[in-house]
Design a protein around this motif. Structure first.
Motif, short mmCIF file in Angstrom:
data_model
loop_
_atom_site.label_atom_id
_atom_site.label_comp_id
_atom_site.label_asym_id
_atom_site.label_seq_id
_atom_site.Cartn_x
_atom_site.Cartn_y
_atom_site.Cartn_z
N LYS A 185 81.43 68.58 18.17
CA LYS A 185 80.54 69.71 18.49
C LYS A 185 79.40 69.77 17.48
O LYS A 185 78.24 69.99 17.85
CB LYS A 185 81.33 71.03 18.49
CG LYS A 185 82.23 71.20 19.69
CD LYS A 185 82.97 72.54 19.63
CE LYS A 185 84.14 72.54 20.59
NZ LYS A 185 85.13 73.60 20.27
N LYS A 189 75.38 69.31 18.27
CA LYS A 189 74.51 70.40 17.86
C LYS A 189 73.39 69.86 16.95
O LYS A 189 72.22 70.16 17.16
CB LYS A 189 75.35 71.44 17.13
CG LYS A 189 74.73 72.78 17.00
CD LYS A 189 75.79 73.80 16.63
CE LYS A 189 75.13 74.95 15.90
NZ LYS A 189 76.14 75.78 15.24
N GLY A 194 73.46 70.53 21.58
CA GLY A 194 74.71 71.30 21.54
C GLY A 194 74.79 72.35 22.63
O GLY A 194 75.83 72.55 23.25
N HIS A 195 73.63 72.99 22.90
CA HIS A 195 73.62 74.07 23.90
C HIS A 195 73.81 73.54 25.32
O HIS A 195 74.06 74.30 26.24
CB HIS A 195 72.31 74.86 23.81
CG HIS A 195 71.07 74.01 24.00
ND1 HIS A 195 70.78 72.92 23.21
CD2 HIS A 195 70.08 74.09 24.91
CE1 HIS A 195 69.63 72.38 23.63
NE2 HIS A 195 69.20 73.07 24.66
N LEU A 196 73.69 72.22 25.51
CA LEU A 196 73.82 71.64 26.84
C LEU A 196 75.08 70.79 26.97
O LEU A 196 75.29 70.12 27.99
CB LEU A 196 72.59 70.74 27.14
CG LEU A 196 71.24 71.44 27.17
CD1 LEU A 196 70.11 70.42 27.23
CD2 LEU A 196 71.16 72.39 28.37
N TYR A 198 79.20 70.22 26.86
CA TYR A 198 80.50 70.87 27.05
C TYR A 198 81.64 69.92 26.74
O TYR A 198 81.65 68.78 27.21
CB TYR A 198 80.67 71.34 28.50
CG TYR A 198 79.78 72.51 28.84
CD1 TYR A 198 80.22 73.81 28.66
CD2 TYR A 198 78.49 72.30 29.35
CE1 TYR A 198 79.40 74.89 28.97
CE2 TYR A 198 77.67 73.36 29.66
CZ TYR A 198 78.13 74.66 29.47
OH TYR A 198 77.31 75.71 29.78
N THR A 216 76.99 66.19 28.59
CA THR A 216 75.69 66.86 28.46
C THR A 216 75.09 67.06 29.84
O THR A 216 74.97 66.12 30.63
CB THR A 216 74.74 66.01 27.58
OG1 THR A 216 75.38 65.78 26.33
CG2 THR A 216 73.41 66.71 27.37
N GLU A 229 81.74 79.41 32.73
CA GLU A 229 80.68 79.75 31.78
C GLU A 229 81.10 80.84 30.79
O GLU A 229 80.62 80.86 29.66
CB GLU A 229 79.38 80.08 32.52
CG GLU A 229 78.76 78.78 33.03
CD GLU A 229 77.50 78.96 33.85
OE1 GLU A 229 77.44 79.92 34.63
OE2 GLU A 229 76.59 78.11 33.72
N SER A 232 83.34 78.75 28.40
CA SER A 232 82.81 77.41 28.08
C SER A 232 83.83 76.29 28.30
O SER A 232 83.63 75.18 27.83
CB SER A 232 82.30 77.33 26.64
OG SER A 232 81.04 77.91 26.56
#
Ligand code: ATP
Ligand code: MG
Length: 419
Positions: A185, A189, A194-196, A198, A216, A229, A232
């Motif tokens: 992770k 990031k 990182g925000h895209l 999982y 991604t 969501e 996550s």
């Protein structure tokens, strides 16, 4: 000064067109920008701009691998056929490149390194006191991929970080595995996606319930994942069934389907590869046990392509600051002496302050072309020196992700750029 560069010196030039057989956005932008050169389907060479990105990704990964105690090695690409026969993969792995020389000797061209790392370790570890061990490398891999329509996302020769960990107990393995989840992770990031990305439950193969993939989100992805969501939690379509849903306490109707590309994965290998090579240790009582293993991959070249796919706009690449070839693209507009002199001064000034600058000092190139190049190449900050900015006693600074820039003084610019 060595980390900055004049664009007039850079041997690569941007191109208006990508090769006609290249359909993916990542390869189109990376080739047009001169980051990589296509040799054949699924095979690319790295040019100065692309290599700078790759090295930055590499350094982030290396730092994080070292933090968890990984010892870096570099294993051979030529791998003895005997080793592959021991695990049965000489026959079963259908994307294995088999190379033979004129004497008829056959070797495998490494697609992964379990067959090499296990025999290496067997030479050095015998007692429970020698564990745990984790080894990693960053290296070219070879796979006979049939479809290579996704540019850097699926290469026949590609760059991977592969780590292998070795343990004497399930507990010790699980602790390390959980640490690696967090490490991954952190890596994604730091790389800027990182925000895209999982962490996704995926097939564990024949020997484990699950593996974890890091997926991604991008329409160019080859996988379908289902994301809850709120929590996550994400599940690969390949393993999604009623049992998995109930095990993970997920409700089908709350999951959102997304296209994604696997940028990394972590795997519980148990004794799958230690057993065929009899990699074992003796415990405190002198009793022999087979070593437990995990493996942890990240495709660096795929990651580079995934960043382009996930973040680019229709004008070109948008590099996150952490992996951009240069932080600043400095443009001198027009060939007026005052502009060039001022831009040169700013170039020296920023570079001396430790900022990596690509300086578009080329003469006889229109403003429109320079702007288009800056958008294509995707440095996080564009700084423009022009007759207009001179008149206003400043420079125009614009972030690649923003539509509009502003004129500020050089002092203010330094404040923004120097961390
Ligand atoms: P895929 O399902 O996409 O083929 P894989 O399960 O075969 O991936 P691994 O063998 O686990 O992948 O390899 C580890 C990592 O290497 C992957 O997570 C991916 O990031 C990268 N990778 C795998 N195959 C390729 C390829 N052909 N080109 C570029 N990167 C790859
Ligand atoms: Mg594969």
């Amino acid at each position: 000064m060595t980390n900055s560069m004049r664009q007039s010196y850079l041997f690569t030039k941007t191109k208006k067109e990508a090769p006609s057989d290249e359909v993916s956005k990542n390869a189109e932008f990376l080739i047009r920008g001169g980051f990589v050169h296509k040799e054949m389907a699924g095979v690319y060479s790295y040019l100065p701009l692309g290599l700078r990105v790759l090295k930055k990704i590499e350094n982030i990964i290396r730092e994080e691998m070292n933090k968890v105690g990984g010892q870096e090695v570099l294993m051979s690409s030529f791998q003895p056929k005997d080793n592959w026969e021991k695990t049965g993969r000489w026959e079963s792995m259908n994307d294995l490149y088999k190379v033979s020389d004129s004497s008829g000797r056959e070797v495998a061209l490494g697609p992964t390194h379990e067959e090499i790392v296990v025999p290496i370790l067997k030479n050095y570890v015998t007692s429970y006191k020698d564990f745990p061990v984790s080894l990693y490398q960053i290296q070219n891999k070879f796979r006979m991929e049939l479809r290579t329509k996704s540019g850097m996302l699926r290469g026949r020769e590609f760059i991977m970080k592969d780590m292998y960990s070795f343990h004497t107990s399930e507990d010790d393995f699980h602790n390390f595995y959980n640490t690696m989840k967090e490490t991954y992770k952190t890596i994604f990031k730091r790389v800027g996606i990182g925000h895209l990305t999982y962490m996704t439950f995926a097939s564990g193969g024949t020997f484990s319930k699950f593996s974890h993939e890091f997926q991604t989100i991008t329409p160019a992805g080859e996988d379908t994942i289902y994301v809850d969501e709120a929590s996550s939690v994400s599940v690969n379509k390949e393993v999604l069934d009623d049992e998995v849903l109930s095990n993970l306490k997920l409700k089908k109707e709350e999951l959102v389907e997304k296209r994604a590309i696997e940028v990394g994965n972590i795997f519980d290998l148990k004794i799958k590869y230690s057993e065929p090579f009899d990699l074992s240790f003796t415990d405190e009582k002198g009793k022999k046990h087979t070593v437990l293993m995990g493996c942890y991959g990240i495709g660096l070249s795929r990651l580079m392509g995934a960043v382009v796919e996930a973040l680019a706009d229709d004008r070109g690449i948008i590099w996150p600051e952490s992996i951009a070839p240069f932080k600043v693209h400095l443009l001198a507009l027009g060939d007026g002496e005052a502009v060039l002199k001022e831009a040169n001064g700013i170039y020296e000034n920023l570079s001396k302050s430790g900022i990596e600058v690509l300086f578009d000092d080329r003469v006889g190139i229109s403003a429109g072309e320079k702007f288009a190049d800056a958008d294509l190449l995707g440095m996080p900050y564009r700084v423009v020196v022009s007759e207009r900015s001179l008149k206003e006693n400043g420079v125009e600074v614009k972030k690649r992700i923003k539509e509009k820039g502003e004129i500020i003084s050089v002092d203010e610019l330094l404040k923004i750029l120097v961390p």
